[in-house]
Design a protein around this motif. Structure first.
Motif, PDB file in Angstrom:
ATOM      1  N   TYR A 157     -31.966   3.134 -26.901  1.00  0.00           N
ATOM      2  CA  TYR A 157     -31.809   3.571 -25.515  1.00  0.00           C
ATOM      3  C   TYR A 157     -30.708   4.618 -25.489  1.00  0.00           C
ATOM      4  CZ  TYR A 157     -27.917   0.203 -25.653  1.00  0.00           C
ATOM      5  OH  TYR A 157     -26.780  -0.495 -26.005  1.00  0.00           O
ATOM      6  N   ILE A 158     -30.517   5.249 -24.329  1.00  0.00           N
ATOM      7  CA  ILE A 158     -29.382   6.139 -24.137  1.00  0.00           C
ATOM      8  C   ILE A 158     -28.558   5.629 -22.963  1.00  0.00           C
ATOM      9  CG2 ILE A 158     -30.570   8.169 -25.067  1.00  0.00           C
ATOM     10  CD1 ILE A 158     -30.920   9.119 -22.175  1.00  0.00           C
ATOM     11  N   VAL A 159     -27.298   6.001 -22.948  1.00  0.00           N
ATOM     12  CA  VAL A 159     -26.398   5.613 -21.865  1.00  0.00           C
ATOM     13  C   VAL A 159     -26.091   6.861 -21.036  1.00  0.00           C
ATOM     14  CG1 VAL A 159     -24.129   4.703 -21.270  1.00  0.00           C
ATOM     15  CG2 VAL A 159     -25.403   3.746 -23.204  1.00  0.00           C
ATOM     16  N   ASP A 160     -26.236   6.722 -19.700  1.00  0.00           N
ATOM     17  CA  ASP A 160     -25.969   7.850 -18.817  1.00  0.00           C
ATOM     18  C   ASP A 160     -24.960   7.447 -17.752  1.00  0.00           C
ATOM     19  OD1 ASP A 160     -26.888  10.672 -17.912  1.00  0.00           O
ATOM     20  OD2 ASP A 160     -26.952   9.466 -16.080  1.00  0.00           O
ATOM     21  N   ASN A 161     -23.886   8.239 -17.638  1.00  0.00           N
ATOM     22  CA  ASN A 161     -22.824   7.974 -16.668  1.00  0.00           C
ATOM     23  C   ASN A 161     -22.654   9.122 -15.668  1.00  0.00           C
ATOM     24  OD1 ASN A 161     -21.386   5.370 -17.095  1.00  0.00           O
ATOM     25  ND2 ASN A 161     -21.243   6.157 -19.186  1.00  0.00           N
ATOM     26  N   THR A 162     -23.662   9.981 -15.557  1.00  0.00           N
ATOM     27  CA  THR A 162     -23.496  11.175 -14.728  1.00  0.00           C
ATOM     28  C   THR A 162     -23.790  10.919 -13.253  1.00  0.00           C
ATOM     29  OG1 THR A 162     -25.750  11.812 -15.345  1.00  0.00           O
ATOM     30  CG2 THR A 162     -23.941  12.779 -16.605  1.00  0.00           C
ATOM     31  N   ILE A 179     -22.753   9.161 -10.150  1.00  0.00           N
ATOM     32  CA  ILE A 179     -21.592   8.388  -9.692  1.00  0.00           C
ATOM     33  C   ILE A 179     -22.008   7.195  -8.843  1.00  0.00           C
ATOM     34  CG2 ILE A 179     -20.156  10.463  -9.696  1.00  0.00           C
ATOM     35  CD1 ILE A 179     -20.254  10.291  -6.587  1.00  0.00           C
ATOM     36  N   ASN A 180     -23.223   7.230  -8.311  1.00  0.00           N
ATOM     37  CA  ASN A 180     -23.700   6.122  -7.484  1.00  0.00           C
ATOM     38  C   ASN A 180     -24.351   5.011  -8.314  1.00  0.00           C
ATOM     39  OD1 ASN A 180     -23.130   7.439  -4.847  1.00  0.00           O
ATOM     40  ND2 ASN A 180     -24.683   8.891  -5.550  1.00  0.00           N
ATOM     41  N   ASN A 181     -24.673   5.325  -9.578  1.00  0.00           N
ATOM     42  CA  ASN A 181     -25.279   4.333 -10.477  1.00  0.00           C
ATOM     43  C   ASN A 181     -24.744   4.546 -11.893  1.00  0.00           C
ATOM     44  OD1 ASN A 181     -27.545   3.043  -8.722  1.00  0.00           O
ATOM     45  ND2 ASN A 181     -27.792   5.262  -8.427  1.00  0.00           N
ATOM     46  N   PRO A 182     -23.475   4.186 -12.145  1.00  0.00           N
ATOM     47  CA  PRO A 182     -22.863   4.465 -13.456  1.00  0.00           C
ATOM     48  C   PRO A 182     -23.349   3.508 -14.546  1.00  0.00           C
ATOM     49  CG  PRO A 182     -21.334   3.272 -12.064  1.00  0.00           C
ATOM     50  CD  PRO A 182     -22.541   3.561 -11.200  1.00  0.00           C
ATOM     51  N   ASN A 183     -23.110   3.959 -15.788  1.00  0.00           N
ATOM     52  CA  ASN A 183     -23.323   3.129 -16.975  1.00  0.00           C
ATOM     53  C   ASN A 183     -24.741   2.564 -17.059  1.00  0.00           C
ATOM     54  OD1 ASN A 183     -22.282   2.110 -19.399  1.00  0.00           O
ATOM     55  ND2 ASN A 183     -21.929   0.098 -18.475  1.00  0.00           N
ATOM     56  N   ARG A 184     -25.725   3.432 -16.893  1.00  0.00           N
ATOM     57  CA  ARG A 184     -27.118   3.001 -16.997  1.00  0.00           C
ATOM     58  C   ARG A 184     -27.584   3.059 -18.448  1.00  0.00           C
ATOM     59  NH1 ARG A 184     -30.504   6.883 -13.721  1.00  0.00           N
ATOM     60  NH2 ARG A 184     -28.928   8.367 -14.464  1.00  0.00           N
ATOM     61  N   GLN A 185     -28.329   2.071 -18.878  1.00  0.00           N
ATOM     62  CA  GLN A 185     -28.977   2.070 -20.186  1.00  0.00           C
ATOM     63  C   GLN A 185     -30.464   2.362 -19.964  1.00  0.00           C
ATOM     64  OE1 GLN A 185     -28.184  -1.521 -22.364  1.00  0.00           O
ATOM     65  NE2 GLN A 185     -25.965  -1.218 -22.364  1.00  0.00           N
ATOM     66  N   LEU A 186     -30.923   3.517 -20.461  1.00  0.00           N
ATOM     67  CA  LEU A 186     -32.259   4.001 -20.137  1.00  0.00           C
ATOM     68  C   LEU A 186     -33.145   4.015 -21.372  1.00  0.00           C
ATOM     69  CD1 LEU A 186     -31.155   6.988 -17.873  1.00  0.00           C
ATOM     70  CD2 LEU A 186     -31.647   4.641 -17.202  1.00  0.00           C
ATOM     71  N   THR A 187     -34.355   3.544 -21.205  1.00  0.00           N
ATOM     72  CA  THR A 187     -35.303   3.464 -22.321  1.00  0.00           C
ATOM     73  C   THR A 187     -36.568   4.289 -22.093  1.00  0.00           C
ATOM     74  OG1 THR A 187     -36.297   1.465 -21.367  1.00  0.00           O
ATOM     75  CG2 THR A 187     -34.487   1.158 -22.943  1.00  0.00           C
ATOM     76  N   ASN A 188     -36.834   4.685 -20.869  1.00  0.00           N
ATOM     77  CA  ASN A 188     -38.072   5.400 -20.575  1.00  0.00           C
ATOM     78  C   ASN A 188     -38.021   6.843 -21.072  1.00  0.00           C
ATOM     79  OD1 ASN A 188     -39.325   3.232 -19.307  1.00  0.00           O
ATOM     80  ND2 ASN A 188     -38.532   3.774 -17.288  1.00  0.00           N
ATOM     81  N   THR A 189     -39.151   7.311 -21.588  1.00  0.00           N
ATOM     82  CA  THR A 189     -39.296   8.707 -21.989  1.00  0.00           C
ATOM     83  C   THR A 189     -40.533   9.278 -21.307  1.00  0.00           C
ATOM     84  OG1 THR A 189     -40.580   8.128 -23.963  1.00  0.00           O
ATOM     85  CG2 THR A 189     -38.190   8.333 -24.218  1.00  0.00           C
ATOM     86  N   TYR A 190     -40.583  10.612 -21.232  1.00  0.00           N
ATOM     87  CA  TYR A 190     -41.650  11.276 -20.494  1.00  0.00           C
ATOM     88  C   TYR A 190     -42.215  12.420 -21.335  1.00  0.00           C
ATOM     89  CZ  TYR A 190     -39.511   8.544 -16.841  1.00  0.00           C
ATOM     90  OH  TYR A 190     -38.991   7.490 -16.122  1.00  0.00           O
ATOM     91  N   SER A 191     -43.532  12.460 -21.406  1.00  0.00           N
ATOM     92  CA  SER A 191     -44.230  13.398 -22.278  1.00  0.00           C
ATOM     93  C   SER A 191     -43.975  14.849 -21.859  1.00  0.00           C
ATOM     94  CB  SER A 191     -45.737  13.116 -22.245  1.00  0.00           C
ATOM     95  OG  SER A 191     -46.455  14.094 -22.970  1.00  0.00           O
ATOM     96  N   ALA A 192     -43.778  15.699 -22.852  1.00  0.00           N
ATOM     97  CA  ALA A 192     -43.555  17.128 -22.601  1.00  0.00           C
ATOM     98  C   ALA A 192     -44.896  17.859 -22.608  1.00  0.00           C
ATOM     99  CB  ALA A 192     -42.611  17.711 -23.642  1.00  0.00           C
ATOM    100  N   THR A 193     -45.776  17.458 -21.704  1.00  0.00           N
ATOM    101  CA  THR A 193     -47.080  18.086 -21.536  1.00  0.00           C
ATOM    102  C   THR A 193     -47.287  18.390 -20.059  1.00  0.00           C
ATOM    103  OG1 THR A 193     -48.121  15.902 -21.389  1.00  0.00           O
ATOM    104  CG2 THR A 193     -48.131  16.989 -23.537  1.00  0.00           C
ATOM    105  N   PRO A 194     -48.057  19.413 -19.739  1.00  0.00           N
ATOM    106  CA  PRO A 194     -48.221  19.783 -18.327  1.00  0.00           C
ATOM    107  C   PRO A 194     -49.031  18.757 -17.563  1.00  0.00           C
ATOM    108  CG  PRO A 194     -49.672  21.093 -19.717  1.00  0.00           C
ATOM    109  CD  PRO A 194     -48.776  20.321 -20.651  1.00  0.00           C
ATOM    110  N   ASN A 195     -48.683  18.594 -16.308  1.00  0.00           N
ATOM    111  CA  ASN A 195     -49.389  17.696 -15.407  1.00  0.00           C
ATOM    112  C   ASN A 195     -50.496  18.471 -14.712  1.00  0.00           C
ATOM    113  OD1 ASN A 195     -50.199  15.752 -13.626  1.00  0.00           O
ATOM    114  ND2 ASN A 195     -48.328  15.760 -12.402  1.00  0.00           N
ATOM    115  N   TRP A 196     -51.743  18.057 -14.901  1.00  0.00           N
ATOM    116  CA  TRP A 196     -52.857  18.771 -14.288  1.00  0.00           C
ATOM    117  C   TRP A 196     -52.893  18.566 -12.781  1.00  0.00           C
ATOM    118  CZ3 TRP A 196     -56.830  21.991 -16.073  1.00  0.00           C
ATOM    119  CH2 TRP A 196     -56.744  22.336 -17.435  1.00  0.00           C
ATOM    120  N   ASN A 197     -52.218  17.544 -12.284  1.00  0.00           N
ATOM    121  CA  ASN A 197     -52.111  17.344 -10.838  1.00  0.00           C
ATOM    122  C   ASN A 197     -50.700  17.702 -10.411  1.00  0.00           C
ATOM    123  OD1 ASN A 197     -52.154  16.569  -8.177  1.00  0.00           O
ATOM    124  ND2 ASN A 197     -52.098  14.374  -8.600  1.00  0.00           N
TER     125      ASN A 197
END
Length: 829
Positions: free
Chosen positions: A431-436, A438-456
């Motif tokens: 996972y990665i940790v994001d503290n940027t 200020i309303n939701n600090p110290n988040r541990q994030l696991t989701n990733t998103y495909s680098a492909t165009p959205n047809w919609n």
């Protein structure tokens, strides 16, 4: 569609055909016939186009036939490289990453329109040609007006206007199938069909295509699609409606970082120059263990544009032209995030110069609990730059008498840019940790998103896990314009003006509490006035001149500082003054144009930085008052000495430079204290990033009715590097001059008719026939007398022998492509 080109009063909706970029017209009558032919297959409506020997502007027009023949697998703007004062390059060399300069102004300051509708980004003026990769398939004409041009809109036409005209729905009934191949696995397939106009006034046009392969540079695989649909309806002679929608979903790996000359040499096989070298890519094993091309720099986007054009002929003297349009862009570009074991991509670079992504995966997997410092991970992120854009332009034209007419209109737009980052690939990290936020600090994030165009492209994707930043930019635009014009067989003249009000708002969801996230609307007003006249001295000669003044609002980034909601208190409009005079000559053998111009661009805003190595801190200055002068002479001609041979050429010589020194005060953004003040000693420094001297000579030979050859040689000189004024704080530094170069392109066409409606067309193009090695652009301006390092006893590049063709090898440059080729076959039925 009723022809409007032959009405003398409709000065601003016609196309000039007397340039080196189009075929020769033997008489004024033939010119008008060709103009009418263009009008039958393109959308006009609100487009402000120039007419030969009437509209007093410097202009070049390229027709569909030339685009089909000569573009091949080049980038779309490159078709303009044989027109005066235009310098187009492939940029980093990724699919659609090209850029174009007109009279020394980049495309941010050159207005790009499709059928008269502006497409420059409303936040920063940029044009991303990868979003329009399919335009070459649907363009029927492309006109470049250099200078302030004839458009009535208050647009960013400091250097010029590029108006791309797509085909209309009522093109004659026809179908085409095209298959093409080229270097580095390039492949293209296309199908198009036009119904023609029915007895009840309905017509439609459809096109779909796919292009894939790799570009010339290493690690630049791509895949792009294009679709186009137009529906036309003429319920009566008074009404003409045209609906169009076009889009080009694509993804492509990029070369987003400029390697240094030393790196091109280091990673070549023979120690010379490997023009294909790319810093951003390598190989990564997939789930089956197969190693495939992978890049830290990947762009993906889908930006469909739809419009409804309505032309209403109210009376023989009055006409109303209206277009309502919308664009919904979705996508972004990838890059790096973080580091692992204190290493980024260069720490995982192989001896061949590639990035070892499998080694990055292994290093990330070894981090049990990702965090910061020693526990950080190195991943790929994606910067999302989506938008919603709607607008309308309406122009009323009235003919007062045989010679005098006027037009008035409105231009309204609303734009919302949606900017944030997401995780694209964890590259083995848990996972990665994001503290940027200020309303939701110290988040541990696991989701990733495909680098492909959205047809919609209509969804907003608000549920994505956002990292690093999340903000919206809102731009509201309302403009009005008017024009009065006089025309007879000898004289044509116009005066026009426009005014626009832009409102800017910024919403930041990460850096502020919920009740502080949205700024107040910041409103700025701009305007322009311009006029010109053309005098037809005889049936062969004409002279023209124009003059204009433009106060343009600064872009979004000048309104809000430091990527925050901080409002710039010192905003002022940029001021542009431009004038030109020209002469045209038409005869059965020679068409020629020559003109001189001068543009002064004042109160340019730049945000520059200063790095204090002792304090280990960066300070910024908002610099106002920068002035540039762009002046020069342009010549283009077409010779038709014999029936089967056409010779065309051009020469443009520019002198583009900074006109004065300016003061810069660097401020600590936290304390607002002035840390350093000084002069930017930039007076007389050359404006870089485009060749100030260009020339071309070409020929088209119809060997037989079914076989033709063509070739052109293009030369570029006085090409200077990009220049950062911050480099001249209290010391004068020059932009480096890059070596001149010349390129030879050639092609051949074969046509075989089966009957009057069916036939085959074969085309072969070879670009850079002589395989010239040349530098197309430099992102830095390191002098041979600069030191190779910050060490006190360091040698200069010249002393160390680190010079390539007169240039220090520490400069970050893009070499132009070597020899490339493409071939295609089209079946028309």
């Amino acid at each position: 569609m009723k022809s409007i080109l032959l009405k003398k009063s409709m000065l601003t909706v016609v196309i000039t055909l007397s340039t080196a970029s189009v075929y020769y017209a033997q008489s004024v009558k033939d010119t008008l016939n060709r103009e009418a032919d263009i009008e039958q297959v393109v959308l006009t409506g609100v487009a402000d186009l120039a007419k030969d020997r009437k509209t007093p502007v410097a202009v070049s027009t390229i027709k569909e036939e030339q685009i089909i023949k000569k573009l091949g697998n080049q980038e779309f703007p490159e078709i303009l490289n044989t027109t005066p004062s235009v310098y187009a390059t492939k940029g980093g060399g990724g699919f659609g990453d090209s850029r174009v300069n007109v009279r020394g102004f980049d495309q941010v300051n050159t207005a790009v329109l499709i059928n008269g509708v502006p497409i420059n980004d409303m936040e920063n003026g940029s044009v991303y040609w990868s979003n329009w990769a399919g335009l070459a398939d649907v363009t029927s004409a492309m006109q470049v007006q250099r200078g302030l041009g004839s458009s009535k809109l208050a647009i960013a036409s400091v250097g010029g206007t590029i108006n791309i005209l797509t085909r209309s729905a009522d093109k004659k009934r026809q179908a085409n199938v095209t298959l093409g191949v080229g270097n580095d696995g390039y492949y293209k397939s296309l199908f198009s069909y036009n119904t023609g106009k029915s007895e009840k006034g309905w017509s439609s046009s459809f096109l779909v295509s796919r292009t894939a392969g790799s570009m010339y540079a290493d690690g630049t695989e791509f895949e792009g699609y294009n679709y186009y649909f137009a529906l036309g309806f003429n319920p009566s002679e008074k009404h003409d409606l045209q609906f169009t929608i076009t889009g080009a979903p694509q993804w492509h790996n990029q070369r987003s970082f400029s390697p240094t000359i030393a790196e091109y040499q280091k990673y070549s096989e023979n120690g010379e120059i490997d023009r294909r070298y790319n810093l951003n890519w390598g190989y990564k094993s997939d789930e089956t263990g197969v190693r495939r091309e992978y890049s830290f720099a990947r762009n993906y986007y889908h930006k469909p544009v739809m419009s409804l054009n309505w032309d209403w002929t109210i009376s023989p003297a009055s006409k109303l032209s209206t277009v309502v349009y919308a664009s919904f862009g979705r996508g972004g570009g990838t890059g790096t995030l973080g580091k692992v074991n204190n290493k980024t991509e260069n720490g995982f670079r192989t001896s061949e110069g590639y990035i070892d992504f499998d080694a990055i995966v292994e290093a990330n997997q070894a981090i049990a609990a990702p965090g910061t410092g020693a526990n950080a991970v190195f991943t790929r992120r994606s910067s999302i730059n989506s938008h919603n854009w709607i607008g309308a332009i309406s122009s009323f034209n009235h003919k007062i008498n045989e010679n005098l007419n006027f037009s008035v209109g409105v231009d309204a737009r609303y734009y919302k840019g949606i900017h944030y980052r997401v995780s694209s690939d964890l590259l083995g990290a848990k996972y990665i940790v994001d503290n940027t936020d200020i309303n939701n600090p110290n988040r541990q994030l696991t989701n990733t998103y495909s680098a492909t165009p959205n047809w919609n492209p209509f969804g907003s994707k608000t549920n994505e896990e956002k990292i690093v930043y999340y903000n919206d930019g809102i731009v509201k635009w309302l403009g009005g314009f008017g024009q009065l014009e006089y025309s007879n067989d000898l004289i044509s003249a116009f005066v026009q003006g426009s005014v626009s009000n832009q409102g800017f708002q910024r919403v930041d969801y990460f850096l502020y509490a919920p009740n502080e996230q949205k700024t107040k609307n910041q409103s700025l007003t701009g305007y322009n006035v311009k006029g010109g006249a053309n005098f037809n001295i005889s049936s062969t000669s004409n002279i023209f001149g124009n003059i204009g003044y433009y106060e343009r609002q600064p872009f979004f980034g000048a309104v809000f500082l430091n990527n925050r909601n901080d409002i710039n208190e010192n905003l002022t409009n940029e001021k542009i003054f431009s004038a030109e005079i020209g002469y045209g000559y038409r005869s059965p053998i020679l068409d020629a144009n020559v003109n001189v111009y001068r543009t002064s661009w004042d109160d340019i805003y730049k945000r520059i930085s200063y790095r204090d190595a002792v304090a280990n801190k960066t300070y910024y200055a908002s610099v106002l008052g920068i002035n540039e002068i762009h002046q020069g002479v342009e010549l283009d001609f077409v010779v038709k000495a014999i029936n089967k041979l056409r010779i065309n050429g051009m020469l443009s010589v520019g002198d583009w430079y900074y006109n004065k020194d300016v003061t810069a005060s660097f401020v600590d953004d936290e304390t607002r204290e002035v840390i350093k003040a000084g002069q930017l000693l930039i007076k007389d420094v050359k404006v870089g990033d485009a060749a100030q001297l260009t020339a071309s000579l070409g020929a088209d030979l119809d060997v037989t009715n079914w076989f033709s050859l063509d070739a052109s040689y293009r030369y570029a000189d006085k090409l200077y590097s990009s220049y950062d004024p911050a480099a001249s704080i209290d010391t004068r530094r020059e932009a480096i001059e890059l070596p001149s170069f010349g390129l030879l392109d050639a092609g051949a066409s074969f046509k075989f008719k089966l009957n009057k409606d069916q036939g085959f067309r074969f085309r072969v193009n070879v670009n850079n026939v002589l395989d010239e090695t040349y530098i197309a652009e430099s992102r830095t301006s390191i002098l041979p007398t600069d030191k190779v390092s910050s060490a006190a006893n360091a040698q200069t590049y010249q002393e160390a022998g680190r010079i390539y063709d007169g240039i220090a090898d520490g400069n970050q440059v893009y070499f132009g492509f070597g020899r490339t080729w493409n071939a295609s076959v089209t079946f028309t039925f």
